[in-house]
Scaffold this active site. Structure first.
Site, PDB file in Angstrom:
ATOM      1  N   ASN A 215      -3.746 -25.969   4.410  1.00 55.65           N
ATOM      2  CA  ASN A 215      -2.307 -26.241   4.433  1.00 55.65           C
ATOM      3  C   ASN A 215      -1.594 -25.091   5.132  1.00 55.65           C
ATOM      4  OD1 ASN A 215      -1.439 -24.254   2.339  1.00 55.65           O
ATOM      5  ND2 ASN A 215      -2.830 -25.496   1.079  1.00 55.65           N
ATOM      6  N   ASP A 284      -5.155 -29.860  -3.558  1.00 57.82           N
ATOM      7  CA  ASP A 284      -5.358 -30.784  -4.681  1.00 57.82           C
ATOM      8  C   ASP A 284      -6.619 -31.614  -4.509  1.00 57.82           C
ATOM      9  OD1 ASP A 284      -3.074 -30.016  -6.034  1.00 57.82           O
ATOM     10  OD2 ASP A 284      -1.807 -31.332  -4.833  1.00 57.82           O
ATOM     11  N   LYS A 294     -22.899 -28.609  11.393  1.00 63.01           N
ATOM     12  CA  LYS A 294     -21.697 -29.061  12.092  1.00 63.01           C
ATOM     13  C   LYS A 294     -21.820 -30.559  12.404  1.00 63.01           C
ATOM     14  CE  LYS A 294     -18.880 -28.237  16.109  1.00 63.01           C
ATOM     15  NZ  LYS A 294     -19.043 -28.195  17.542  1.00 63.01           N
ATOM     16  N   PHE A 328       4.524 -21.986  -9.309  1.00 70.31           N
ATOM     17  CA  PHE A 328       5.457 -22.347  -8.249  1.00 70.31           C
ATOM     18  C   PHE A 328       5.465 -23.861  -8.123  1.00 70.31           C
ATOM     19  CE2 PHE A 328       6.964 -18.689  -5.747  1.00 70.31           C
ATOM     20  CZ  PHE A 328       6.369 -17.682  -6.489  1.00 70.31           C
ATOM     21  N   LYS A 342       6.631 -30.045 -13.973  1.00 71.33           N
ATOM     22  CA  LYS A 342       5.415 -29.223 -13.813  1.00 71.33           C
ATOM     23  C   LYS A 342       5.396 -28.081 -14.842  1.00 71.33           C
ATOM     24  CE  LYS A 342       4.607 -30.192  -8.960  1.00 71.33           C
ATOM     25  NZ  LYS A 342       4.818 -29.816  -7.587  1.00 71.33           N
ATOM     26  N   LYS A 346       2.245 -28.052 -17.241  1.00 71.98           N
ATOM     27  CA  LYS A 346       1.296 -26.943 -17.059  1.00 71.98           C
ATOM     28  C   LYS A 346       1.512 -25.837 -18.090  1.00 71.98           C
ATOM     29  CE  LYS A 346       0.870 -28.027 -12.126  1.00 71.98           C
ATOM     30  NZ  LYS A 346      -0.051 -27.784 -11.035  1.00 71.98           N
TER      31      LYS A 346
END
Ligand code: CTP
Length: 395
Positions: A215, A284, A294, A328, A342, A346
């Site tokens: 990401n 996730d 490869k 976060f 969240k 959490k």
């Protein structure tokens, strides 16, 4: 905030001008270095009549700058610009009547006087000169003007001068000057005794030995939290999947790649810490199968099946044993509502809600939501400032 002040991670330029008190600058330098500052010395020509650049180069561990146009210095061809970069303070000690006059009138005819103009950081002068010079109208006028331009003064002491006369003009005591510097730019050690575990960066989930699912997270937020916590005296461990290669003095960095490795490292280190700040952008999902070789393009079309990774926060929060756990939330919509969800799911003590625009950026605009439901919104600020505000609210 209470606690001792530190100069850790502070960049100080120490300007030395031509005065008998120049020998005391070596003690000022030693004291600043001992308190953690990175000190760069700049000497005028007349300062070098009293003491040599070698002394300052040896004590500071940095080159001593004496020339505006040093053609041999390839790493710093324009020292008045490169030195100013990231400087927290320009301290001139001793400051003669001459440099005071230049500062008051904007004269830039050597490296130190040019730095006074090019450096936007805080400036402190410790003047030293003969009593008659100090008391003269022009010096007092220049002093007033320099103050009005934002230069702080550590006034000279009354006592016996080098010429044998008694009066005001002797440079202030080294301890007084260093104390002034600490008050001006020092950081409070209010997290001394705390151990903080921080995660940073986007994890990489391997598809084959050369490709991964990742990401856009830079890891900057986690790095700034680690930096700020360490400056404030905490013992910091950073579990990082970021590409940032910056130096974080005092921080132990543990490099990981995947969500699985990050989870393992968090579980291993958390028992030895008082708090966890999960700033990492953990993937996730991870490919169900990782090819050991490869994948060749001729093998396509390719379907990659993904399986969920473990929710690290979710799994450690249930058994956190009094530790402070901060997460976060990165959202593209319904920021506060999603972040609150969240926080609850959490079992966090606090969640920092981040708009998606903060991803990979230098600055951030965050809201901090605590488990009692309070929401505090912050303006757009640097991630370093955000880091300090998070730490302010954690303990
Ligand atoms: N997090 C984690 N383990 C994961 C995913 C996320 O510990 N496998 C942590 C992140 O480090 C962050 C918080 O959970 O502190 C929220 O992450 P975020 O990506 O905003 O939310 P997710 O829980 O992944 O949910 P979603 O992607 O659906 O918004």
């Amino acid at each position: 905030m209470t606690g001792r002040l530190t100069l850790r991670n502070k960049k100080i330029i120490l300007g030395i001008t031509g005065c008998i008190a120049a020998y005391k600058s070596a003690d000022i330098l030693r004291s600043l270095v001992k308190k953690g500052a990175d000190v760069w010395v700049v000497m005028t020509d007349s300062a070098q009549e009293f003491i040599t650049p070698l002394t300052f180069r040896t004590l500071s561990g940095n080159p001593c700058i004496t020339d505006m146009f040093d053609k041999n210095n390839e790493t710093m061809p324009l020292p008045h610009i490169s030195l100013s970069d990231g400087a927290d303070l320009l301290l001139v000690a001793p400051a003669t009547a001459n440099i005071l006059g230049k500062a008051a009138s904007g004269i830039a005819d050597d490296i130190l006087s040019t730095l006074l103009l090019s450096c936007s950081c805080k400036k402190i002068f410790a003047p030293a000169m003969n009593t008659k010079m100090w008391e003269s109208k022009i010096v007092q006028d220049n002093l007033k003007k320099a103050r009005s331009l934002g230069i702080e003064m550590v006034e000279p002491d009354l006592g016996e001068l080098a010429c044998g006369q008694i009066g005001k003009g002797r440079m202030a005591q080294v301890e007084m000057i260093v104390e002034h510097v600490e008050k001006a730019i020092g950081t409070v050690q209010d997290l001394a005794g705390k151990r903080i575990l921080v995660t940073a960066g986007g994890t990489k989930e391997l598809i084959d030995p050369v490709r991964f699912i990742g990401n856009m997270s830079s890891g900057r937020m986690g790095y700034e939290i680690a930096r700020a916590a360490s400056e404030r005296g905490a013992v910091v461990t950073l579990i990082s999947s970021s590409e940032l290669s910056e130096d974080l003095p005092g921080v132990t960095i543990h490099a990981v790649q995947s969500a699985g490795q990050m989870s393992q490292a968090v579980k291993e280190h958390l028992p030895h810490n008082d708090a966890l700040v999960m700033a990492a952008a953990v993937s996730d999902f991870s490919p169900s199968k990782k090819s050991s070789r490869k994948i060749k393009k001729g093998e396509g079309p390719l379907n990659i099946s993904l399986e969920p990774t473990e929710d690290i926060l979710g799994s450690v929060s249930g058994n956190k044993k009094g530790k402070i756990v901060v997460g976060f939330a990165l959202e593209s919509e319904d920021l506060i509502a999603n972040a609150k969800k969240k926080l609850k799911e959490k079992q966090l003590d606090m969640i920092v809600a981040n708009d998606i625009s903060a991803f990979g950026a230098k600055d951030s605009r965050v809201s901090m939501i605590e488990k009692n439901g309070s929401v505090k919104k912050f303006p757009m600020q640097s991630k370093y400032d955000t880091a300090n505000r998070i730490l302010d609210r954690m303990f």
